[in-house]
Design a protein around this motif. Structure first.
Motif, PDB file in Angstrom:
ATOM      1  N   LEU A 274       0.815  -1.212   0.000  1.00  0.00           N
ATOM      2  CA  LEU A 274       0.000   0.000   0.000  1.00  0.00           C
ATOM      3  C   LEU A 274       0.852   1.266   0.000  1.00  0.00           C
ATOM      4  CD1 LEU A 274      -2.814   1.300   0.166  1.00  0.00           C
ATOM      5  CD2 LEU A 274      -2.695   1.055   2.661  1.00  0.00           C
ATOM      6  N   PHE A 275       1.899   1.318   0.828  1.00  0.00           N
ATOM      7  CA  PHE A 275       2.693   2.538   0.984  1.00  0.00           C
ATOM      8  C   PHE A 275       4.116   2.419   0.445  1.00  0.00           C
ATOM      9  CE2 PHE A 275      -0.461   2.745   4.421  1.00  0.00           C
ATOM     10  CZ  PHE A 275      -0.955   4.027   4.256  1.00  0.00           C
TER      11      PHE A 275
ATOM     12  N   VAL B 190       8.059   6.467   3.245  1.00  0.00           N
ATOM     13  CA  VAL B 190       7.899   7.921   3.285  1.00  0.00           C
ATOM     14  C   VAL B 190       8.974   8.564   2.432  1.00  0.00           C
ATOM     15  CG1 VAL B 190       7.837   9.970   4.785  1.00  0.00           C
ATOM     16  CG2 VAL B 190       6.923   7.807   5.615  1.00  0.00           C
ATOM     17  N   VAL B 191       8.590   9.616   1.710  1.00  0.00           N
ATOM     18  CA  VAL B 191       9.534  10.425   0.938  1.00  0.00           C
ATOM     19  C   VAL B 191       9.790  11.714   1.709  1.00  0.00           C
ATOM     20  CG1 VAL B 191       9.913  11.681  -1.212  1.00  0.00           C
ATOM     21  CG2 VAL B 191       8.744   9.461  -1.244  1.00  0.00           C
ATOM     22  N   ASP B 192      11.060  12.015   1.955  1.00  0.00           N
ATOM     23  CA  ASP B 192      11.448  13.258   2.625  1.00  0.00           C
ATOM     24  C   ASP B 192      11.830  14.293   1.577  1.00  0.00           C
ATOM     25  OD1 ASP B 192      11.273  12.468   5.424  1.00  0.00           O
ATOM     26  OD2 ASP B 192      12.918  11.111   4.961  1.00  0.00           O
ATOM     27  N   LEU B 193      11.109  15.409   1.543  1.00  0.00           N
ATOM     28  CA  LEU B 193      11.407  16.457   0.579  1.00  0.00           C
ATOM     29  C   LEU B 193      12.746  17.105   0.898  1.00  0.00           C
ATOM     30  CD1 LEU B 193       8.037  18.350  -0.058  1.00  0.00           C
ATOM     31  CD2 LEU B 193       9.083  16.532  -1.392  1.00  0.00           C
ATOM     32  N   GLN B 194      13.583  17.272  -0.122  1.00  0.00           N
ATOM     33  CA  GLN B 194      14.884  17.934   0.001  1.00  0.00           C
ATOM     34  C   GLN B 194      14.793  19.278  -0.702  1.00  0.00           C
ATOM     35  OE1 GLN B 194      17.308  16.507   1.781  1.00  0.00           O
ATOM     36  NE2 GLN B 194      16.093  14.643   2.115  1.00  0.00           N
ATOM     37  N   PHE B 195      14.680  20.357   0.087  1.00  0.00           N
ATOM     38  CA  PHE B 195      14.503  21.688  -0.475  1.00  0.00           C
ATOM     39  C   PHE B 195      15.823  22.328  -0.894  1.00  0.00           C
ATOM     40  CE2 PHE B 195      10.675  21.083   1.972  1.00  0.00           C
ATOM     41  CZ  PHE B 195       9.701  21.619   1.162  1.00  0.00           C
ATOM     42  N   PHE B 196      16.933  21.760  -0.496  1.00  0.00           N
ATOM     43  CA  PHE B 196      18.237  22.331  -0.814  1.00  0.00           C
ATOM     44  C   PHE B 196      19.014  21.326  -1.650  1.00  0.00           C
ATOM     45  CE2 PHE B 196      16.845  24.352   3.028  1.00  0.00           C
ATOM     46  CZ  PHE B 196      17.208  25.676   2.850  1.00  0.00           C
TER      47      PHE B 196
ATOM     48  N   PRO C 228       0.677   2.819  -4.255  1.00  0.00           N
ATOM     49  CA  PRO C 228      -0.704   3.299  -4.385  1.00  0.00           C
ATOM     50  C   PRO C 228      -0.971   4.561  -3.559  1.00  0.00           C
ATOM     51  CG  PRO C 228      -0.640   0.934  -4.051  1.00  0.00           C
ATOM     52  CD  PRO C 228       0.745   1.423  -3.806  1.00  0.00           C
ATOM     53  N   VAL C 229      -0.364   4.659  -2.373  1.00  0.00           N
ATOM     54  CA  VAL C 229      -0.507   5.848  -1.524  1.00  0.00           C
ATOM     55  C   VAL C 229       0.889   6.395  -1.272  1.00  0.00           C
ATOM     56  CG1 VAL C 229      -1.269   6.775   0.686  1.00  0.00           C
ATOM     57  CG2 VAL C 229      -2.609   4.989  -0.435  1.00  0.00           C
ATOM     58  N   LEU C 230       1.085   7.655  -1.638  1.00  0.00           N
ATOM     59  CA  LEU C 230       2.390   8.296  -1.517  1.00  0.00           C
ATOM     60  C   LEU C 230       2.391   9.198  -0.291  1.00  0.00           C
ATOM     61  CD1 LEU C 230       5.199   8.895  -2.776  1.00  0.00           C
ATOM     62  CD2 LEU C 230       4.107  10.741  -4.070  1.00  0.00           C
ATOM     63  N   SER C 231       3.251   8.871   0.685  1.00  0.00           N
ATOM     64  CA  SER C 231       3.374   9.653   1.919  1.00  0.00           C
ATOM     65  C   SER C 231       4.626  10.510   1.827  1.00  0.00           C
ATOM     66  CB  SER C 231       3.447   8.726   3.138  1.00  0.00           C
ATOM     67  OG  SER C 231       3.619   9.462   4.316  1.00  0.00           O
ATOM     68  N   ILE C 232       4.477  11.815   2.119  1.00  0.00           N
ATOM     69  CA  ILE C 232       5.571  12.770   1.945  1.00  0.00           C
ATOM     70  C   ILE C 232       5.749  13.566   3.229  1.00  0.00           C
ATOM     71  CG2 ILE C 232       6.426  14.747   0.607  1.00  0.00           C
ATOM     72  CD1 ILE C 232       4.632  13.822  -1.692  1.00  0.00           C
ATOM     73  N   ASN C 233       6.987  13.591   3.735  1.00  0.00           N
ATOM     74  CA  ASN C 233       7.356  14.486   4.836  1.00  0.00           C
ATOM     75  C   ASN C 233       7.959  15.754   4.258  1.00  0.00           C
ATOM     76  OD1 ASN C 233       6.486  12.800   6.854  1.00  0.00           O
ATOM     77  ND2 ASN C 233       8.500  12.017   7.384  1.00  0.00           N
ATOM     78  N   CYS C 234       7.463  16.903   4.711  1.00  0.00           N
ATOM     79  CA  CYS C 234       7.865  18.178   4.114  1.00  0.00           C
ATOM     80  C   CYS C 234       9.056  18.818   4.790  1.00  0.00           C
ATOM     81  CB  CYS C 234       6.685  19.162   4.158  1.00  0.00           C
ATOM     82  SG  CYS C 234       5.228  18.566   3.293  1.00  0.00           S
TER      83      CYS C 234
ATOM     84  N   TYR D  51      -0.245  13.501   1.885  1.00  0.00           N
ATOM     85  CA  TYR D  51      -0.635  12.162   1.437  1.00  0.00           C
ATOM     86  C   TYR D  51      -1.297  12.303   0.070  1.00  0.00           C
ATOM     87  CZ  TYR D  51       0.349   9.073   5.393  1.00  0.00           C
ATOM     88  OH  TYR D  51       0.963   8.295   6.335  1.00  0.00           O
ATOM     89  N   TYR D  52      -0.719  11.621  -0.925  1.00  0.00           N
ATOM     90  CA  TYR D  52      -1.306  11.532  -2.258  1.00  0.00           C
ATOM     91  C   TYR D  52      -1.769  10.101  -2.492  1.00  0.00           C
ATOM     92  CZ  TYR D  52       0.298  16.131  -3.891  1.00  0.00           C
ATOM     93  OH  TYR D  52       0.467  17.473  -4.081  1.00  0.00           O
ATOM     94  N   SER D  53      -2.921   9.960  -3.139  1.00  0.00           N
ATOM     95  CA  SER D  53      -3.467   8.641  -3.434  1.00  0.00           C
ATOM     96  C   SER D  53      -3.676   8.509  -4.930  1.00  0.00           C
ATOM     97  CB  SER D  53      -4.790   8.430  -2.692  1.00  0.00           C
ATOM     98  OG  SER D  53      -5.378   7.195  -3.054  1.00  0.00           O
TER      99      SER D  53
END
Length: 1131
Positions: free
Chosen positions: A609-610, A634-640, A694-700, A826-828
């Protein structure tokens, strides 16, 4: 020196206050050992047995050092210095602008009268111990982290330098550059100075394996002492001037002779973590270690070791003189009770001439004015923001009721009965403007919500004031309730809800299984229909997991404005998915993804699922390449991103999809160990995705790593956060991420491909932070169409703990104000219903738990059991009547405060836990015979067994001594949950409160509560079970204590009496007579006297009354039909 042995080890058993020990010190005047921990608590232990003496909260920050004087205990934290007496009473506290970052302190030439405190700040402070004030400030040239005194005051700096100061003038006499890194510890006695620390090598700090020794007379180094495991603490022996104790973090320590380095004795402290503090007693006979697991290890060199050679006796509490017994009767005089003698008027006799009317408080200055103010000398100038007209001030009205908060239910009932009109709004959302695409002002429904308590407890709080929807909110008065926002997001993930529902139907043997607790919580939220719920059982199980404690996922006891909730929820997001994966993974995982082969899959349901399969490729300069396949959740966003010089570069101009792509598929340069080269060499590390979840979990991200401005829209229309995105993996595993227009027709015919997917935003968790207030988390959830209310203006709902509100889509994507920042997304997949098949999930409910005799007690007496287990033929059917009662114990005492007018206010009610539950058959041949009588093992310390009201005694909940059927809380809860799902109808007295503490939500059609049956709605009095049994059944119950079997059986008999009275048409008259008789006897049954004649004498007259002559407002309560029960079950 070869006779040192461990004498005693003591740990803090209170998990709510236990923390890593940061400071430790022996008392030179009494037989006490003092410790300070990371939570600012100070505790003392008596003699070699480490008996607990005192414990109190000294600071909000970690205790960094403890000094003990003849007057009391002086403790130091980063921003304050405090002195308490040995009983914990505060003598003085020093906290001002001069105490910004303190680290250490030491006595000056006047012991017990003056101390010198220093740290990473500009000035050293000379503090008078008697008055607690700064008498002198000494300028410091470096950051001082450790300080000791002998003939001179030795100060160890963060730069590795040791400065020696005159203890009278505090002038620098000598300097020694002991280490190239920081100083870990120093000690000095006589003419010897010893240091240990670290050195900088290749840009990193490495612990020096040598203890440096200096002669402070000539300031020349002597022969250093080797300590290969890394010295971190030093202590000189108080009687042997050349003996030193050298200790490492791992617990290994040496006893060495400085004059003869070959004379070394080796020891190892038995610790499961790392050593954080040490101290040696003044007698030299005891050595104490403190570790990060909140344990104190005491070592001694002899059998009858003492802390001091001669100690003062400790102060023990005085035993109060017993008061004389006075027998009071109706003929006794009131003068039997003595009154105290007052020589002066009491404070409560406040003279009328001393009462003054005070004016309104000064008007608050607009935050925009303070933000833009420029100071010239002592005058501030700022442009007028134009938020108010000239000479306009706010009107202050003296309201007894706080605006924006609901009145208690009991208060509303009293106002209705007295004929007063309710003028306050019925909801928090009345007359409140919502956010549009460009608004920056925070609506009041985003504020942190808190539960207010009356004397009737939490049930008196009006939760409907905050929630007018059909979706349940979660309460906040529980530790770690910051998880509520993510729990709501997971609940509205339909596939995960089905997974957890299937899991609770299996025979899971794990006691603290988060997947089980999550399934139970989801069932409650499904059945709530807008009523508030609480995640107490889930959070209790969460608090018992050691990995969560090690990751720092627990909320502090007293959160403040700096509590990093954004980081906590992101770490919890990663932790909960990994924990669910471990608990759901088995050798026979069901296939959920249709794209997987039909044979057995190694992927767990959570991975399907994740999980996003990612290949981690590491390539050395020698062309040796290693590859490892992982499945992060979980995907951790890298802003730099890093430029060609290796410096970080902010990605302000990039779009969300660009940052998401580089965060998933990235390449970095780093130094790593190469087995072929046998050294650390530059290595290229790549992350290449192989499939899409199927469900994309993202930490900002959190803190300074997130540029706040990037979330704001630039044109006021298009949001930087996209509503829909498209992700594609080509044949070369190159990832492409695109933003899809919100009005575009999304293709859902992807044939279940894991290489390309279209996603739609389904949830956003944001942190709301207001200046000088505690931040909190809110969740925006897009409710699936199948569960959407017909009156919803949009599918988006705001969940602010127990506040739930339907909001517009513009409000979700509005981040114009600095007070709201997204932290979890959370994107589905839009085709998730076609992509996944949940038909293979186990749907059979394990009912064997009702037929098994389960007990974890070692002394279980089966021959004295009061219950008879159900047989498979007795399996309850929808509508089966059962009687239930529960008993509870207190885990925390009630916290109250008394106002100036003498009234009592409940700050936090006592926290109760289920201790015993009994369920009886309500019909059939074995009616009134219990089939469940379980005692629940205590997993937390019990502060009050409430024996008078519960019948629970000490030892009843301990597996080592209990003689009853003792089960874990999960087993007892699972039995009740199974009875509920089977459609049983529960009969009892006061079940609303019982079910709330048990944390189970039972639909009203499955509850028959005798406290509601025998109650006239326009009267406040609710009749006790004891009085009803006395009046209706001629029974005296609860005479000495309570018994759950007796109470359940009595409630069932009273319900049967109600059915009899109702069938005879005389229930209303009986109910009126009960109230009349209750007022006559003051609602207290008279032992040995029963009103039998009163009930039976009216039997004939009742039967002749017309059926239409109802004098009271009552409601007929009958068992629901079988069809009604089946209709409300969806397990």
């Amino acid at each position: 020196m070869d006779s040192w042995k461990e004498v005693r080890t003591a740990c803090d058993t209170n998990l709510s206050v236990a923390a890593s020990i940061s400071a430790i010190a022996f008392d030179p005047y009494q037989e006490l050992l003092w410790t300070g921990n990371e939570k600012g608590r100070v505790a003392s232990h008596y003699s070699s047995g480490l008996h607990r003496y005192t414990s109190f909260r000294a600071h909000l920050n970690p205790v960094r050092q403890i000094l003990v004087s003849d007057r009391g205990v002086i403790t130091l934290s980063s921003d304050s210095v405090k002195m308490n007496n040995r009983r914990g009473l505060v003598r003085w506290t020093l906290s001002n602008e001069d105490t910004s970052d303190l680290h250490c302190m030491s006595y000056t030439t006047m012991p017990n009268s003056e101390i010198l405190a220093a740290g990473k700040q500009h000035n050293m402070l000379v503090i008078n111990v008697a008055r607690g004030i700064v008498v002198k400030k000494v300028e410091s040239e470096s950051d001082i982290v450790v300080m000791r005194k002998s003939r001179l005051v030795c100060c160890g700096a963060n730069s590795g330098e040791v400065t020696l100061r005159d203890p009278r003038t505090f002038k620098v006499e000598h300097r020694v550059q002991a280490h190239t890194g920081t100083i870990s510890d120093i000690d000095t006695v006589g003419n010897l100075l010893l240091t240990c620390g670290s050195s900088a090598r290749n840009g990193n700090l490495i612990i020096d394996p040598l203890v440096k020794v200096y002669d402070i007379r000539t300031m020349r180094p002597l022969v250093p002492m080797s300590f290969p495991t890394g010295p971190c603490f030093l202590k000189m022996h108080p009687k042997l001037s050349t003996t030193v104790f050298i200790v490492s973090r791992s617990g290994q320590f040496h006893v060495c002779d400085i004059g003869n380095p070959s004379n070394i004795h080796f020891y190892q402290a038995n610790t499961s973590s790392y050593i954080s503090a040490i101290d040696l007693s003044t007698s030299g006979e005891m050595l104490a270690f403190g570790d990060s697991a909140s344990c104190v290890h005491l070592w001694g060199d002899r059998k009858e070791a003492k802390i001091n050679a001669y100690s003062n006796p400790i102060e023990l509490p005085a035993i109060p003189t017993p008061t004389p017994n006075i027998t009071i009767s109706e003929k006794s005089s009131l003068s039997l009770i003595g009154m105290p003698y007052y020589k002066e008027p009491l404070l409560s006799v406040w003279p009328s001439n001393m009462k003054f009317e005070v004016g309104n408080p000064p008007p608050k200055i607009d935050p925009d004015i303070l933000r833009n103010m420029k100071m010239i000398d002592f005058v501030g100038y700022s442009p007028n923001p134009g938020n108010k007209k000239r000479n306009q001030v706010e009107r202050y009205s003296r309201k007894k009721h706080k605006a924006g908060t609901p009145k208690f239910r009991s208060e509303k009932e009293r106002e209705l009965q007295s004929g007063k009109s309710l003028r306050e709004p019925s909801s928090l959302f009345d007359d409140e403007t919502e956010l549009d695409a460009t608004s920056t002002k925070m609506p009041k429904y985003y504020k942190r919500v808190e539960i207010q308590y009356s004397r009737f407890g939490v049930d008196d709080f009006d939760f409907e004031f905050y929630n007018k929807t059909h979706y349940a909110g979660l309460e906040t008065h529980i530790t770690n309730s910051y998880c509520n926002s993510l729990l709501q997001v997971l609940f509205f993930t339909p596939v995960l809800r089905l997974i957890t529902r299937s899991h609770i139907g299996t025979a899971c043997a794990k006691e603290n299984c988060l997947c089980c607790e999550l399934g139970f919580l989801f069932r409650m939220l499904e059945n709530a229909k807008g009523r508030n719920c609480q995640a107490s059982n889930f959070l209790r199980a969460f608090s018992t997991i050691p990995q969560a404690s090690a990751l720092g996922l627990f909320e502090p006891d007293e959160p403040d404005e700096n509590t990093p909730y954004s980081m906590l929820i992101q770490n919890f997001n990663r932790f909960i998915l990994e924990q669910l994966h471990q608990e759901c993974n088995s050798n026979n995982n069901p296939r959920l993804l249709k794209s997987l082969p039909l044979e057995q899959t190694p992927l767990s349901m959570i991975q399907q699922l994740f999980g996003m399969q990612v290949a981690s490729i590491s390539k050395c300069q020698c062309e040796i390449q290693s590859e490892r396949l992982t499945t992060p959740f979980v995907v951790d966003l890298q802003f730099f991103s890093k430029n060609h010089k290796g410096k970080e570069r902010e990605s302000k101009t990039k779009t969300f999809v660009d940052i998401l792509r580089t965060s998933i598929q990235r390449e970095i340069q780093q130094k790593a160990w190469c087995d072929n080269c046998q050294q650390y060499v530059p290595t290229t590390a790549k992350k290449i995705p192989k499939s899409l979840p199927p469900v994309l979990s993202i930490n900002c991200g959190a803190g300074t790593s997130v540029p706040i401005e990037i979330w704001r829209t630039h044109d006021g229309q298009s949001a930087w956060l996209p509503k829909r995105i498209s992700m594609d993996l080509d044949d070369n595993d190159l990832l492409t991420v695109k933003e899809l227009p919100s009005d575009a027709i999304v293709d859902v015919n992807t044939s279940g491909s894991s290489k390309n997917a279209n996603y739609e935003l389904m949830a956003v968790i944001s942190q709301v932070r207001v200046e000088k207030e505690i931040p909190h988390l809110v969740a925006f959830v897009k409710v699936p169409k199948s569960e959407l209310e017909s009156t919803s203006k949009s599918p988006w709902y705001l969940f602010n703990d127990f506040l739930v509100k339907n909001v517009t889509e513009q409000e979700v994507f509005n981040f114009q104000g600095v007070w709201k920042t997204p932290v979890v997304l959370y994107y589905s997949r839009v085709d998730i219903s076609d992509l996944m098949d949940t038909s293979d999930l186990p749907s059979e409910i394990d009912k064997s738990i009702l037929f098994e005799d389960i007990s974890i007690s070692k002394h279980h007496l089966t021959n004295k059991k009061l219950s008879v287990l159900l047989t498979p033929e007795e399996l309850p059917q929808p509508g089966t009547l059962v009687a239930i009662d529960a008993e509870f114990v207190a885990l925390n005492q009630e916290e109250t405060e008394f106002r100036s007018d003498g009234t009592k206010s409940v700050i936090r009610p006592s926290r109760l836990s289920l201790a015993r539950v009994s369920v009886l058959r309500g019909e059939g041949a074995k009616e009134n015979i219990p089939f469940i009588d379980d005692y629940i093992a205590a997993s937390e310390p019990v502060v009050d067994y409430l024996t008078e009201f519960s019948g629970i005694e000490v030892g009843d909940l301990d597996p080592a001594s209990s003689k009853h059927t003792l089960v874990p809380l999960k087993i007892a809860y699972k039995k009740l949950r199974l009875l509920l799902d089977l459609g049983c109808v529960f009969v009892g007295h006061g079940l609303k409160k019982d079910f709330r503490i048990i944390n189970i939500l039972v639909p009203s059609e499955q509850v028959i509560d005798t406290v509601d049956i025998f109650h006239i709605k326009n009267r406040q009095r609710k009749i006790s079970l004891r009085f009803l049994a006395w009046y209706l059944l001629n029974q005296n119950i609860q005479t000495d204590t309570h018994d759950s079997i007796e109470d359940a059986r009595t409630a069932l008999s009273i319900y049967k009496k109600y059915l009899q009275f109702k069938s005879e048409g005389r229930f209303e008259k009986v109910l009126e007579d009960i109230y009349n008789e209750g007022r006559k006897y003051n609602w207290k049954p008279t032992p040995g006297v029963f009103p039998t004649s009163c009930v039976e004498s009216h039997l004939n007259s009742y039967s002749t009354l017309p059926e239409t002559s109802e004098t009271t407002n009552t409601t007929e309560i009958l068992p629901p039909s079988t069809s009604e029960i089946i209709e409300n079950q969806n397990f």
